[in-house]
Enzyme design. Structure first.
Site, mmCIF file in Angstrom:
data_model
loop_
_atom_site.group_PDB
_atom_site.id
_atom_site.type_symbol
_atom_site.label_atom_id
_atom_site.label_comp_id
_atom_site.label_asym_id
_atom_site.label_seq_id
_atom_site.Cartn_x
_atom_site.Cartn_y
_atom_site.Cartn_z
ATOM 1 N N CYS A 60 24.082 -14.634 -13.934
ATOM 2 C CA CYS A 60 24.634 -15.667 -14.458
ATOM 3 C C CYS A 60 24.515 -15.534 -15.935
ATOM 4 O O CYS A 60 23.595 -15.294 -16.425
ATOM 5 C CB CYS A 60 23.849 -17.102 -14.081
ATOM 6 S SG CYS A 60 24.018 -18.456 -15.102
ATOM 7 N N CYS A 73 23.981 -23.689 -12.644
ATOM 8 C CA CYS A 73 24.854 -24.333 -13.682
ATOM 9 C C CYS A 73 26.375 -24.296 -13.379
ATOM 10 O O CYS A 73 27.265 -24.865 -14.178
ATOM 11 C CB CYS A 73 24.405 -23.761 -15.007
ATOM 12 S SG CYS A 73 25.106 -21.909 -15.085
ATOM 13 N N CYS A 87 21.621 -22.225 -18.816
ATOM 14 C CA CYS A 87 21.286 -22.485 -17.398
ATOM 15 C C CYS A 87 19.961 -22.892 -17.249
ATOM 16 O O CYS A 87 18.910 -22.376 -17.496
ATOM 17 C CB CYS A 87 21.772 -20.961 -16.542
ATOM 18 S SG CYS A 87 21.329 -21.343 -14.902
ATOM 19 N N ASP A 94 0.844 -1.318 0.080
ATOM 20 C CA ASP A 94 0.125 -0.021 -0.004
ATOM 21 C C ASP A 94 0.873 1.244 -0.044
ATOM 22 O O ASP A 94 0.478 2.305 -0.578
ATOM 23 C CB ASP A 94 -0.894 0.081 1.112
ATOM 24 C CG ASP A 94 -2.104 -1.000 1.078
ATOM 25 O OD1 ASP A 94 -2.209 -1.831 0.078
ATOM 26 O OD2 ASP A 94 -2.696 -1.264 2.058
ATOM 27 N N LYS A 125 -10.986 -0.758 10.493
ATOM 28 C CA LYS A 125 -11.172 -0.764 9.204
ATOM 29 C C LYS A 125 -10.753 -2.248 8.774
ATOM 30 O O LYS A 125 -9.467 -2.643 8.761
ATOM 31 C CB LYS A 125 -10.147 -0.102 8.409
ATOM 32 C CG LYS A 125 -10.062 0.103 6.719
ATOM 33 C CD LYS A 125 -9.466 1.154 6.196
ATOM 34 C CE LYS A 125 -9.540 1.237 4.678
ATOM 35 N NZ LYS A 125 -9.247 -0.317 4.020
ATOM 36 N N GLU A 166 -14.368 3.088 14.095
ATOM 37 C CA GLU A 166 -14.524 1.720 13.745
ATOM 38 C C GLU A 166 -13.330 1.164 13.293
ATOM 39 O O GLU A 166 -12.515 1.956 12.652
ATOM 40 C CB GLU A 166 -15.521 1.618 12.900
ATOM 41 C CG GLU A 166 -17.089 2.174 13.097
ATOM 42 C CD GLU A 166 -18.000 2.056 11.929
ATOM 43 O OE1 GLU A 166 -18.389 0.817 11.693
ATOM 44 O OE2 GLU A 166 -18.314 3.072 11.592
ATOM 45 N N LYS A 190 -4.465 4.666 8.610
ATOM 46 C CA LYS A 190 -3.867 3.424 8.206
ATOM 47 C C LYS A 190 -2.737 2.900 9.105
ATOM 48 O O LYS A 190 -1.934 3.881 9.348
ATOM 49 C CB LYS A 190 -3.404 3.221 6.752
ATOM 50 C CG LYS A 190 -4.266 3.563 5.590
ATOM 51 C CD LYS A 190 -5.442 2.456 5.332
ATOM 52 C CE LYS A 190 -4.860 1.420 4.570
ATOM 53 N NZ LYS A 190 -4.461 1.601 3.376
ATOM 54 N N GLU A 196 -18.189 -5.821 4.614
ATOM 55 C CA GLU A 196 -17.008 -6.249 4.547
ATOM 56 C C GLU A 196 -16.944 -7.875 4.693
ATOM 57 O O GLU A 196 -17.374 -8.246 5.842
ATOM 58 C CB GLU A 196 -15.788 -5.453 5.082
ATOM 59 C CG GLU A 196 -14.480 -5.563 4.563
ATOM 60 C CD GLU A 196 -14.285 -4.450 3.626
ATOM 61 O OE1 GLU A 196 -13.190 -4.396 2.851
ATOM 62 O OE2 GLU A 196 -15.198 -3.789 3.308
ATOM 63 N N CYS A 233 27.188 -19.605 -10.454
ATOM 64 C CA CYS A 233 25.747 -19.660 -10.289
ATOM 65 C C CYS A 233 25.516 -21.180 -9.709
ATOM 66 O O CYS A 233 26.156 -22.267 -9.955
ATOM 67 C CB CYS A 233 25.354 -19.956 -11.793
ATOM 68 S SG CYS A 233 23.775 -20.509 -11.928
ATOM 69 N N ASP A 292 -9.940 -5.360 6.606
ATOM 70 C CA ASP A 292 -9.241 -5.689 5.412
ATOM 71 C C ASP A 292 -9.717 -6.928 4.718
ATOM 72 O O ASP A 292 -9.295 -8.152 4.935
ATOM 73 C CB ASP A 292 -7.721 -6.083 5.872
ATOM 74 C CG ASP A 292 -6.870 -5.827 4.505
ATOM 75 O OD1 ASP A 292 -7.343 -5.686 3.512
ATOM 76 O OD2 ASP A 292 -5.460 -6.552 4.726
ATOM 77 N N TYR A 314 -21.665 -2.594 7.953
ATOM 78 C CA TYR A 314 -21.544 -1.110 8.610
ATOM 79 C C TYR A 314 -22.287 -0.037 7.970
ATOM 80 O O TYR A 314 -22.153 1.103 8.342
ATOM 81 C CB TYR A 314 -20.145 -0.818 8.528
ATOM 82 C CG TYR A 314 -19.458 -0.979 7.193
ATOM 83 C CD1 TYR A 314 -19.692 0.160 6.240
ATOM 84 C CD2 TYR A 314 -18.605 -1.899 6.489
ATOM 85 C CE1 TYR A 314 -19.194 -0.020 4.852
ATOM 86 C CE2 TYR A 314 -17.968 -1.952 5.473
ATOM 87 C CZ TYR A 314 -18.440 -1.133 4.431
ATOM 88 O OH TYR A 314 -17.689 -0.994 3.252
#
Length: 665
Positions: free
Chosen positions: A413, A398, A419, A35, A114, A112, A301, A170, A395, A116, A216
Site C-alpha cells: 500500500c 484505506c 493508511c 531451529d 529430549k 532418553e 532432533k 528440565e 488496500c 523441550d 536426568y
C-alpha cells in the site's frame, strides 16, 4: 581482495544474527525463527570460517547471558549444551567416532527423550535443598531457588545424603496444562510458558503455574553409569522419565527414536528429539567435552510436526512498511502441544503456487516456528464450488491501489502516511521491547489512543500528558488515576534513550536491531548520525561510506536514503528529538570506572529520571540490575530509598547518593 572483504562482512552479519537469536531463545524465550533456520545460519557461518582459516571460529554459545533481574549463580561444572544430528547418518557418525576414540567395538548407549523445556540445576547440602539456578550462558545462571521450591513434588530434603549433591533436569508444562493456562494468557508454546513462569520476580506467580520437571543428571554421587544415575534419582524421590532404553548398536538407537517419534503425541509434554548418552560415566569422563558440548552425548532432533485442519478464511495484514501479508485463519488444531489457529501464507505467489483456497483442508507444519506454515492442500477433499483466492488490488484498510514491489513477490500500500494500518503498525514498532519499550503502552493502548485522536504520530506519545489535560481519560473503561499516572511516568522515563534504540525504533526497512547497533557504533552521536543521513539523498560519497560499513550494505543504504528523502519523516524526527535526550555511544566504555560493574538504583532521583540514569550507566559499560546480591558493585540511592538501602549496608555494598553518582558519571 574484494571477495575477501565481502566474505568477512557476510560472516560478521551472520555472527550478529546468531548472537541475536541466541538472546531471544535462551534469555527472552521468544524465538523469531525455527531451529532449522537457526542451524542454517550456523552452517553458513561455519562454511565461510572454513574458507577463512585466519579468522577465529565463532564460539558456539551454550545459551545466553543471565537475565540482570536475577542474582547470578556460578555453576561448579558448566551446564553444557548438546551437539545435534538431523538424520541417521549423523547418529552413525557420532557412534563410530566414539568407538574410534575409545578403541572399542561395543559401547553401551542410554537413550532418553529430549524434553523441550528449561534446563535447571538444584544443589543440596547434607540433604537440604539450598539453591537452584537456570543454565544461563552455561557458566553463570540466574538464581531461581524460591521459584523452583514452589514446584509441586520437588524434594526439599533428601534422606541419607551427606555432602554436596547437584541434580540437573528440565522444567516443563504439560500440553494439557498449557491449553488451560492459555485460556487467560497468550504464550506461544509450552516451553515459553514454562520459562516465563519460572523466571518471575513474584514467586507467587510461579507458584500459581503448573510447572513440572524431569531430573536426568547427578553430580557428586557414587554411581558408575547413566542408568544407575536415573535409578538413584528415582529412589531419592525425583521425577524421572519412564522412557529409557539401553543398547549397544545403531539399530537399537534408531529403533528407540522411531518408537518415541510415533507415540510422542500421547506423552502430554513436548519433546523435540532423542538424547543418546554413553552409559559408562568413566568413559564419559575420558571422552571429555568441547567448549560447548560433551563428546559423549548427542541429540537426534525430530523433524517438523504436522497436523491437518480446515482453512476458514484468508485475510490480509498490513505492516509498518505497507506490505500486504496474507494470513490463514484456521479451525484451531493441536500441533505438537501448541494450539494453532493462524498460519502465514507469505505472499500472493505462495498462495498461487500451492493453490490455497478458503474452505480447503490443509496440512500445517510447526518446527518451533513463531508462525506455523501451510505445507500442502488436500485437494481430494476440496468442494467443487471452492473458487480461487483473489488477491486484493486495493488496500483493505484505506482503499488505495496497491503497488508491486520491484524484485519481490510482495505488494504494498503506497499511502505510508495516511493508511491507518501502517501508522498504527509503526507506532507499535516504536514502543516495542527492543525500541522504546514503554511500560503500560502496548498495542491495544496504541489503537485506543489513535482512535481517540490523542496519538496520531510518534511525537504525540511524548505530548500525551499535555493532551490529556482537556480529556477525561478516567471515564474510559480500564483507566484510573493510578494507571494514568503510571503510563505518564513510564513515558517520562523513556525520554533518555540510547542512540541504537532510537535508530531501531524508527522502523526503517532493513534497519533491524543489529544494523542499528552498527550505525550507532559508527556514528557515535545523534548529531553526527543525523547530519550524515540528511545529506544522503544528494551526497554520493556519504552513501558510499554508509554502504561500506561492515554489515550494512547497499539495500540498507538505499532504504535510509529513501527515509531521509521524505520531508514528513524529517518533520516527525525533528518533532520527536525535541522531547528526547539521545545518549551517545561511549566508544571508550572499557576505560570507564563503571565498565562491567553491576549497578542497582533505589529511591527517587531528582536531577534525572530512573530511565535516563539506567541508560547513562549502560552507556558507560555498566550492567543495571533490579535486585541486590553480593556481586552488586554500587547502589545508587535517591530520596526515600526502600529496603534495598538496608540490605546494601548489610552486604557491604558501596552506596552512592545522587551527587556522588553524578560525579562518577
Amino acid at each position: 581482495m574484494a571477495d575477501l572483504k565481502k566474505m568477512i562482512e557476510e560472516l560478521t552479519k551472520l555472527r550478529d544474527q546468531i548472537n541475536y537469536h541466541n538472546l531471544l531463545y535462551y534469555q527472552k524465550h521468544a524465538p523469531e525463527i525455527t531451529d532449522a533456520e537457526y542451524d542454517e545460519l550456523r552452517q553458513k557461518a561455519a562454511e565461510i570460517e572454513a574458507r577463512l582459516p585466519e579468522i577465529d571460529r565463532m564460539q558456539d554459545g551454550v545459551g545466553a547471558a543471565p537475565d540482570e533481574k536475577f542474582s547470578k549463580v556460578k555453576h561448579q561444572e558448566p551446564m553444557l549444551s548438546l551437539d545435534n544430528a538431523f538424520d541417521e547418518q549423523g547418529v552413525e557418525k557420532f557412534l563410530s567416532k566414539i568407538k574410534r576414540f575409545l578403541i572399542r567395538d561395543e559401547i553401551e548407549i542410554l537413550c532418553e527423550p529430549k524434553i523441550d523445556g528449561l534446563s535447571f540445576s538444584a544443589v543440596y547440602e547434607d540433604g537440604r535443598f539450598v539453591r537452584a539456578a537456570t543454565r544461563g550462558d552455561g557458566f553463570v545462571g540466574e538464581d531461581v531457588t524460591s521459584n523452583v521450591a514452589t514446584i509441586k513434588g520437588f524434594p526439599k530434603t533428601l534422606q541419607g545424603v551427606q555432602g554436596r549433591l547437584e541434580v540437573r533436569g528440565e522444567i516443563y508444562i504439560s500440553n494439557s496444562d498449557f491449553l488451560k493456562l492459555n485460556e487467560s494468557n497468550a504464550f506461544a508454546n509450552p516451553r515459553n510458558a514454562a520459562a516465563g513462569s519460572l523466571k518471575q520476580l513474584d514467586v507467587n506467580v510461579t507458584a500459581s503455574r503448573p510447572l513440572k520437571y524431569f531430573a536426568y543428571s547427578l553430580i557428586g554421587g557414587a554411581e558408575k553409569s547413566q542408568s544407575e544415575v536415573l535409578n538413584r534419582l528415582d529412589a531419592l524421590g525425583f521425577c524421572v522419565n519412564e522412557h529409557q532404553f539401553l543398547t549397544d548398536n545403531i539399530n537399537g538407537m534408531l529403533e528407540f527414536y522411531n518408537k518415541i517419534y510415533d507415540c510422542r503425541y500421547s506423552l502430554d509434554y513436548d519433546i523435540d528429539g532423542i538424547v543418546y548418552k554413553v552409559n559408562n560415566l568413566a568413559l564419559q569422563s575420558r571422552l571429555g567435552s568441547t567448549h560447548k558440548a560433551p563428546r559423549s552425548a548427542l541429540a537426534y532432533k525430530f523433524s517438523a510436526v504436522y497436523a491437518k485442519t480446515k482453512l476458514n478464511k484468508i485475510f490480509i495484514q498490513i505492516g509498518r512498511t505497507g506490505i500486504l501479508t496474507p494470513v490463514a485463519d484456521l479451525v484451531p488444531v493441536n500441533v505438537g502441544g501448541v494450539l494453532v489457529s493462524r498460519a502465514s501464507l507469505h505472499n500472493q505467489d505462495e498462495i498461487k503456487r500451492k493453490d490455497i483456497r478458503e474452505g480447503d483442508v490443509v496440512t500445517v507444519k510447526r518446527a518451533g516456528d513463531v508462525i506455523p506454515q501451510i505445507v500442502e492442500v488436500d485437494k481430494d477433499s476440496r468442494s467443487k464450488n471452492v473458487s480461487e483466492f483473489v488477491f486484493p488490488e486495493a488496500c483493505p484498510e484505506c482503499g488505495s491501489k496497491v503497488q508491486n514491489v520491484e524484485g519481490e513477490a510482495a505488494v504494498r500500500c503506497p499511502e505510508e502516511f495516511t493508511c491507518r494500518a501502517q501508522i498504527i503498525a509503526k507506532l507499535k514498532y516504536f514502543i516495542s521491547k527492543d525500541a522504546f519499550d514503554i511500560v503500560g503502552l502496548g498495542g491495544k493502548q496504541i489503537e485506543f489512543f489513535y482512535d481517540l485522536g490523542l496519538i496520531k504520530q510518534i511525537p504525540d506519545i511524548f505530548t500525551l500528558e499535555e493532551k490529556l489535560n482537556g480529556f477525561n481519560l478516567k471515564q474510559q473503561p480500564g483507566w484510573g488515576e493510578k494507571s494514568i499516572a503510571g503510563l505518564l511516568n513510564s513515558i517520562q522515563n523513556k525520554k533518555a534513550i540510547a542512540l541504537d534504540r532510537l535508530i531501531f525504533s524508527l522502523g526503517v526497512r532493513f534497519v533491524g536491531r543489529v544494523t542499528a547497533k552498527l550505525l550507532a557504533s559508527y556514528y557515535t552521536s545523534y548529531n553526527n548520525w543525523y547530519g550524515n543521513m540528511i545529506k544522503l539523498p544528494l551526497n554520493k560519497e556519504i552513501f558510499s561510506e554508509l554502504e561500506s560499513i561492515g554489515g550494512v550494505g547497499k539495500k540498507t543504504a538505499e532504504s535510509l536514503k529513501s527515509f531521509f528523502s521524505e520531508e514528513r519523516n524529517m518533520k516527525m524526527l525533528n518533532d520527536l528529538i525535541f522531547h528526547l535526550n539521545v545518549l551517545p555511544v561511549n566508544v571508550n566504555s572499557s576505560d570507564s570506572i563503571l565498565n562491567n560493574k553491576i549497578v542497582v538504583f533505589t529511591g527517587t532521583l531528582l536531577t534525572m529520571s530512573r530511565g535516563e540514569a539506567k541508560v547513562r550507566a549502560e552507556a558507560l559499560g555498566a550492567k543495571v540490575g533490579s535486585s541486590l546480591s553480593i556481586k552488586t558493585d554500587y547502589l545508587i540511592a535517591g530520596e526515600n530509598p526502600g529496603s534495598k538501602y538496608k540490605k546494601a549496608m548489610e552486604l557491604g555494598i558501596k552506596i552512592l547518593n545522587e551527587d556522588q553518582w553524578r560525579s562518577l558519571i
